[in-house]
Design an enzyme around this catalytic site. Sequence first.
Site, PDB file in Angstrom:
ATOM      1  N   LEU A  33      75.161  42.757  65.897  1.00 50.11           N
ATOM      2  CA  LEU A  33      75.081  41.290  65.967  1.00 50.11           C
ATOM      3  C   LEU A  33      73.799  40.816  66.640  1.00 50.11           C
ATOM      4  O   LEU A  33      73.256  41.473  67.519  1.00 50.11           O
ATOM      5  CB  LEU A  33      76.299  40.745  66.721  1.00 50.11           C
ATOM      6  N   GLY A  36      71.388  35.266  64.851  1.00 49.33           N
ATOM      7  CA  GLY A  36      71.764  34.687  63.553  1.00 49.33           C
ATOM      8  C   GLY A  36      73.277  34.652  63.399  1.00 49.33           C
ATOM      9  O   GLY A  36      73.856  33.638  62.971  1.00 49.33           O
ATOM     10  N   HIS A  37      73.937  35.766  63.763  1.00 50.31           N
ATOM     11  CA  HIS A  37      75.405  35.797  63.707  1.00 50.31           C
ATOM     12  C   HIS A  37      75.995  34.777  64.691  1.00 50.31           C
ATOM     13  O   HIS A  37      76.977  34.098  64.376  1.00 50.31           O
ATOM     14  CB  HIS A  37      75.931  37.189  64.065  1.00 50.31           C
ATOM     15  N   LYS A 149      70.963  33.053  54.887  1.00 45.40           N
ATOM     16  CA  LYS A 149      70.064  34.220  54.810  1.00 45.40           C
ATOM     17  C   LYS A 149      70.377  35.066  53.567  1.00 45.40           C
ATOM     18  O   LYS A 149      69.483  35.561  52.891  1.00 45.40           O
ATOM     19  CB  LYS A 149      70.243  35.030  56.093  1.00 45.40           C
ATOM     20  N   ASP A 150      71.682  35.240  53.285  1.00 45.76           N
ATOM     21  CA  ASP A 150      72.102  35.990  52.099  1.00 45.76           C
ATOM     22  C   ASP A 150      72.534  34.970  51.051  1.00 45.76           C
ATOM     23  O   ASP A 150      73.731  34.785  50.795  1.00 45.76           O
ATOM     24  CB  ASP A 150      73.235  36.939  52.473  1.00 45.76           C
TER      25      ASP A 150
END
Length: 286
Positions: A33, A36-37, A149-150
């Site tokens: 982690l 961002g998480h 991001k994804d």
Amino acid sequence: MRTMRTVSGVRRTVSKWRQSGLTVGLVPTMGALHAGHVALFDRCRKLCDRLVVSIFVNPTQFGPQDDLQAYPRDLRRDQAMCQSAGADMVFAPEADAMYPSGFETSVRVGEVGTRWEGESRPGHFDGVATVVLKLLTIVSPDVSVFGQKDYQQSVVIRRLVEDFNLPVRIVIVPTVREADGLALSSRNAYLDPSSREAATGLYRALRLAREEIKKGRVRTQILLGKMKSLVEQNGVFGLDYIGLCDPDTLHPKVKAKPPVVVLIAATCRVPGAAHNRRFIDNIVIR
Ligand code: AMP
């Protein structure tokens, strides 16, 4: 904060919460982690009463070219991060709790999962959709939060939720970046100064596309040429794809008129490493 290893343990706790009238949010992760998480956890906590973080390095989304064994795992560190981010539960199953012997049913994602990342990583999104469907079914959250991001993953998950009528609200959080623009990723730690400089080139190329599109220069072929030459100035990276596409369907656009999402992926050869490192990034222009 509790850590659960079994499906039944998660179900018991979540049903107690529900009986007390509490709402539940889920943030699926593969651990390792970073900030961002944590941005996803913060957002999710604001949207519901109880936050569940799943930490599971999902084998079915890794292909033969990906190094599943080398994926960083440090549950204690991740638990500490979840606790300080205010999570109420970590769900960290072993692989055989998610895929017990006899498991044989999977989700097959349609066209949206076969282009871009899907072309470079065949079967990847089938694995993602299968595990996310399982996690949503196990936790039965009101809200589930994912990262921009994804980007393609977020489109695949929205499709999954719609196609299977899943009673959950999907929320997407903007990409968290380092000061130089590089999207936060557990893989960044592997970069030496020259590959790091090249990696930031991906975001520079995305920003270039945004500036051009905002000025009305929307011819995809010309934009692709400009972005490629910016990224390839530095030889460390092999460009995998650049897509200028419709933000909902990910179909390529001949003219990159907004709304458009620009997707980029590149592979970095790291001396001494068994596998190349891939970097993906994107920008949405509305
Ligand atoms: P992962 O652990 O890599 O599977 O990622 C778990 C979730 O965190 C996914 O929804 C990712 O899109 C999201 N995520 C990963 N990196 C970032 C980032 N830099 N900014 C925002 N979200 C991210």
